[in-house]
Scaffold this motif. Sequence first.
Motif, mmCIF file in Angstrom:
data_model
loop_
_atom_site.group_PDB
_atom_site.id
_atom_site.type_symbol
_atom_site.label_atom_id
_atom_site.label_comp_id
_atom_site.label_asym_id
_atom_site.label_seq_id
_atom_site.Cartn_x
_atom_site.Cartn_y
_atom_site.Cartn_z
ATOM 1 N N LYS A 170 -4.657 1.624 -15.259
ATOM 2 C CA LYS A 170 -3.226 1.693 -15.026
ATOM 3 C C LYS A 170 -2.843 0.592 -14.037
ATOM 4 N N TYR A 171 -1.771 -0.128 -14.354
ATOM 5 C CA TYR A 171 -1.270 -1.203 -13.505
ATOM 6 C C TYR A 171 0.125 -0.805 -13.050
ATOM 7 N N VAL A 172 0.296 -0.705 -11.743
ATOM 8 C CA VAL A 172 1.560 -0.239 -11.182
ATOM 9 C C VAL A 172 2.309 -1.411 -10.581
ATOM 10 N N VAL A 173 3.496 -1.656 -11.094
ATOM 11 C CA VAL A 173 4.340 -2.728 -10.592
ATOM 12 C C VAL A 173 5.151 -2.161 -9.434
ATOM 13 N N SER A 174 4.800 -2.586 -8.227
ATOM 14 C CA SER A 174 5.475 -2.085 -7.034
ATOM 15 C C SER A 174 5.222 -3.020 -5.863
ATOM 16 N N SER A 175 6.257 -3.291 -5.115
ATOM 17 C CA SER A 175 6.093 -4.099 -3.904
ATOM 18 C C SER A 175 5.809 -3.211 -2.696
ATOM 19 N N THR A 176 5.841 -1.887 -2.867
ATOM 20 C CA THR A 176 5.625 -0.980 -1.741
ATOM 21 C C THR A 176 4.349 -0.153 -1.837
ATOM 22 N N LEU A 177 3.853 0.099 -3.036
ATOM 23 C CA LEU A 177 2.638 0.906 -3.204
ATOM 24 C C LEU A 177 1.421 0.044 -2.916
ATOM 25 N N VAL A 178 0.546 0.528 -2.062
ATOM 26 C CA VAL A 178 -0.641 -0.247 -1.690
ATOM 27 C C VAL A 178 -1.899 0.313 -2.334
ATOM 28 N N ASP A 179 -2.119 1.622 -2.234
ATOM 29 C CA ASP A 179 -3.364 2.226 -2.696
ATOM 30 C C ASP A 179 -3.150 3.087 -3.931
ATOM 31 N N ALA A 180 -2.965 2.465 -5.082
ATOM 32 C CA ALA A 180 -2.770 3.216 -6.323
ATOM 33 C C ALA A 180 -4.020 4.001 -6.699
ATOM 34 N N GLU A 181 -5.185 3.413 -6.496
ATOM 35 C CA GLU A 181 -6.452 4.075 -6.837
ATOM 36 C C GLU A 181 -6.613 5.368 -6.049
ATOM 37 N N GLY A 182 -6.148 5.404 -4.818
ATOM 38 C CA GLY A 182 -6.228 6.605 -3.999
ATOM 39 C C GLY A 182 -5.330 7.722 -4.500
ATOM 40 N N SER A 229 -6.391 3.134 -11.252
ATOM 41 C CA SER A 229 -5.055 2.587 -11.026
ATOM 42 C C SER A 229 -5.104 1.440 -10.033
ATOM 43 N N THR A 230 -4.291 0.414 -10.307
ATOM 44 C CA THR A 230 -4.216 -0.763 -9.453
ATOM 45 C C THR A 230 -2.754 -1.114 -9.222
ATOM 46 N N ALA A 231 -2.389 -1.307 -7.969
ATOM 47 C CA ALA A 231 -1.051 -1.816 -7.647
ATOM 48 C C ALA A 231 -1.104 -3.327 -7.823
ATOM 49 N N THR A 291 13.437 0.675 -14.729
ATOM 50 C CA THR A 291 13.684 -0.585 -14.010
ATOM 51 C C THR A 291 12.719 -1.664 -14.485
ATOM 52 N N LEU A 292 11.449 -1.322 -14.612
ATOM 53 C CA LEU A 292 10.444 -2.255 -15.104
ATOM 54 C C LEU A 292 10.771 -2.683 -16.535
ATOM 55 N N VAL A 293 11.138 -1.740 -17.381
ATOM 56 C CA VAL A 293 11.420 -2.055 -18.782
ATOM 57 C C VAL A 293 12.623 -2.990 -18.891
ATOM 58 N N ARG A 294 13.628 -2.772 -18.069
ATOM 59 C CA ARG A 294 14.778 -3.686 -18.091
ATOM 60 C C ARG A 294 14.329 -5.115 -17.794
ATOM 61 N N ALA A 295 13.456 -5.275 -16.801
ATOM 62 C CA ALA A 295 12.958 -6.612 -16.448
ATOM 63 C C ALA A 295 12.118 -7.196 -17.580
ATOM 64 N N THR A 336 7.958 4.593 -9.547
ATOM 65 C CA THR A 336 8.528 5.935 -9.660
ATOM 66 C C THR A 336 7.859 6.724 -10.781
ATOM 67 N N THR A 337 7.704 6.121 -11.937
ATOM 68 C CA THR A 337 7.044 6.815 -13.046
ATOM 69 C C THR A 337 5.586 7.097 -12.704
ATOM 70 N N PHE A 338 4.905 6.138 -12.092
ATOM 71 C CA PHE A 338 3.521 6.352 -11.663
ATOM 72 C C PHE A 338 3.438 7.570 -10.747
ATOM 73 N N GLU A 339 4.346 7.667 -9.789
ATOM 74 C CA GLU A 339 4.311 8.786 -8.841
ATOM 75 C C GLU A 339 4.670 10.110 -9.497
ATOM 76 N N MET A 340 5.381 10.083 -10.620
ATOM 77 C CA MET A 340 5.643 11.316 -11.374
ATOM 78 C C MET A 340 4.460 11.662 -12.272
ATOM 79 N N PHE A 341 3.854 10.637 -12.888
ATOM 80 C CA PHE A 341 2.742 10.870 -13.808
ATOM 81 C C PHE A 341 1.454 11.291 -13.088
ATOM 82 N N ALA A 342 1.164 10.687 -11.956
ATOM 83 C CA ALA A 342 -0.124 10.918 -11.279
ATOM 84 C C ALA A 342 -0.417 12.400 -11.057
ATOM 85 N N PRO A 343 0.457 13.167 -10.420
ATOM 86 C CA PRO A 343 0.117 14.583 -10.228
ATOM 87 C C PRO A 343 0.111 15.378 -11.529
#
Length: 184
Positions: free
Chosen positions: A78-90, A95-97, A122-126, A50-57
């Motif tokens: 940038k390393y994105v923790v996500s089980s749904t994002l596939v193409d972070a570099e795009g 950026s890498t998922a 969510t990531l920080v809590r974990a 979520t933060t990645f998707e807010m920061f990117a644009p």
Amino acid sequence: MGAIRVHEFTTVDGVVDAPMWTMDYGFPEDLAASIGALTAPARGILLGRTTFEMFAPAWSTRTAEDDEGAPFFNDTPKYVVSSTLVDAEGVWRNSTAVGGYDAGRIRELAERGDLYVSGSATLVRALLADGLVDELHLYVYPVAVGTGIRLFPDGGPRTALTPLGVERLSNGVVHLTYGPAAAG
């Protein structure tokens, strides 16, 4: 192993989501310098989806002329923790998922050098639950907003921390730094 430093903008009532309320307080030089001290040693940025998707644009089109923080955010891996994002570099260069949350994978990333985390509640809590946060930097704004995502939500686990520092900034924000609870 590199340090994992977390940066959160928060209200006095603990809200950390979409911090539009920070706009009322400006971004003075001492705040920029304080955050710059967190980002300077980082060799990677760790973000939740979520933060990645807010920061990117917001960051991907900025240049150093627009914002002195732009080179850090755009050039640092940038390393994105996500089980749904596939193409972070795009979405945003350098950026890498890295898949869903895995404490072992996060430790491997930290072995490469210091990591900076911004937002990503969510990531920080974990990370906190797994004892992976070396420094938690809370920039507390002098406002209560009543509702929103909290870093430490109702019903969450007890989280003991050790105070490491306090800094009062010119815009009324207080920068509180915590580390892991002292063993004892």
